[in-house]
Design an enzyme around this catalytic site. Structure first.
Site, short mmCIF file in Angstrom:
data_model
loop_
_atom_site.label_atom_id
_atom_site.label_comp_id
_atom_site.label_asym_id
_atom_site.label_seq_id
_atom_site.Cartn_x
_atom_site.Cartn_y
_atom_site.Cartn_z
N LYS A 1 5.93 -3.85 -7.64
CA LYS A 1 6.33 -4.95 -7.31
C LYS A 1 5.29 -6.26 -7.65
O LYS A 1 5.52 -7.14 -8.30
CB LYS A 1 6.32 -5.62 -5.61
CG LYS A 1 7.84 -4.66 -5.16
CD LYS A 1 8.10 -4.67 -3.82
CE LYS A 1 9.30 -3.78 -3.40
NZ LYS A 1 9.46 -3.51 -2.04
N GLN B 1 6.35 -4.50 3.27
CA GLN B 1 7.12 -3.22 2.89
C GLN B 1 7.29 -2.33 4.29
O GLN B 1 6.84 -2.21 4.75
CB GLN B 1 5.82 -2.54 2.06
CG GLN B 1 6.47 -1.30 1.33
CD GLN B 1 7.80 -1.45 0.47
OE1 GLN B 1 7.67 -2.49 -0.63
NE2 GLN B 1 8.75 -0.66 0.60
N ASP C 1 13.12 -10.62 0.87
CA ASP C 1 13.87 -9.60 0.88
C ASP C 1 15.45 -10.11 1.39
O ASP C 1 16.30 -9.15 1.23
CB ASP C 1 13.37 -8.81 1.92
CG ASP C 1 12.61 -7.49 1.19
OD1 ASP C 1 12.96 -7.24 0.13
OD2 ASP C 1 11.73 -6.80 1.91
#
Ligand code: NDP
Length: 287
Positions: free
Chosen positions: A58, A102, A125
């Site tokens: 990422k 995460q 997200d």
């Protein structure tokens, strides 16, 4: 030997590269107009090997398009209160447009509470109940990256979803459920299947659009796929011989589908591309 394959491959790598190229120019424009460089902060707690690789990818993807990325690496022993305090600090920072925690988190941390603490306007997200709710009422802001990427893949086929029968196999909060909402918004008639669904094969046989998000290697058989269907395989599994495979029997399904995504190289590359897109969107909206 006769080649039975008829399906066109939906090339996720290529489409993800297109998304990144579009973002590069959007980022340039944003910088020129507002002096803002989109910033993504990724929080990693512990050393889960898969998470370490995901975070690295990422960060690398951010650098390639010109998003400023910052990584917070916290020890496995981090407490819930410590992580909460960091999220609040990031929520308040003007340079941080996107916050990504995460998953999975160590068990002493309440994942749900942490995700709810992230400011919805920085929730790249798309997991915050506010953003889930916006998607549900048909007015989305930041959308969950994987199904968002799937929509872009379907768009690339030129197939009009209106009135089509779509079957989503899987009902997770990160893939199946938001996927169903996105397809519904495009006027597909959506059926969501899961582990308790009866006659799964019969339902799949009626699908003009099939999205598989199960997590079981080659579970969906080629003969279940409707002739001419668009097949999107979200699954990422290891086969017995260690190969990365999807939830769909690719060879069999390719003989019947009109379009199909490969694994790897289908949905996977899109997920990160859409995370970058959400970060740019969050930065744009902050202005
Ligand atoms: P989850 O495990 O959260 O959900 C799996 C879903 O599949 C559940 O709803 C479950 O039903 C359903 N299911 C399980 N077994 C069956 C069955 N026999 N018949 C019908 N449905 C079944 O997984 P995720 O949604 O997180 O991920 C799904 C897959 O997609 C995984 O392989 C994952 O690795 C991959 N993935 C790939 C991404 C990418 O970027 N390419 C991103 C995210 C996920 P029930 O609810 O009843 O248990």
């Amino acid at each position: 030997m006769e080649n039975l394959k008829t399906a066109k491959i939906i090339n996720g790598k290529e489409i993800a590269a297109q998304v990144r190229a579009e973002l590069k120019s959007e980022i340039e424009e944003l910088k020129n107009k507002t002096g803002t460089t989109p910033g993504l902060t990724v929080v990693l707690v512990g050393e889960n090997p898969a998470s370490v690789v995901y975070v690295r990818n990422k960060i690398k993807a951010c650098e390639e398009v010109g998003i400023k990325s910052v990584q917070h690496k916290l020890p496995e022993t981090t407490t819930h209160a410590e992580l909460l305090a960091l999220i609040r600090e990031l929520n308040a920072s003007k340079d941080v447009h996107g916050i990504l925690v995460q998953l999975p988190l160590p068990k002493q941390i309440d994942e749900e509470e942490i995700l709810e603490e992230i400011s919805p306007s920085k929730d790249v997200d798309g997991f915050h109940p506010y953003n889930v709710g916006r998607l549900m009422i048909g007015n989305p802001v930041l959308q969950p990256c994987t199904p968002y990427g799937v929509m872009r893949l379907i768009e690339s086929t030129g197939v009009d979803l209106s009135g089509k029968d779509a079957v989503v196999v899987g009902r997770s909060n990160i893939v199946g459920k938001p996927m169903a909402m996105m397809l519904l918004r495009r006027n597909a008639t959506v059926t969501v299947c899961h582990s308790k669904t009866k006659d799964l094969a019969e339902r799949i046989k009626k699908a003009d659009i099939l999205v598989a998000a199960i997590g079981r290697a080659e579970f969906i058989k080629g003969e279940w796929v409707k002739e001419g269907a668009v097949v999107i395989d979200v699954g990422m599994n290891r086969s017995q011989d260690g190969k990365l495979v999807g939830d769909v029997d690719f060879e069999g399904a390719s003989e019947r589908a009109s379009f199909i995504t490969p694994v790897p190289g289908g949905v996977g590359p899109m997920t990160i591309a859409m995370l970058l897109k959400n970060t740019v969107e969050a930065a744009r909206r902050s202005k």
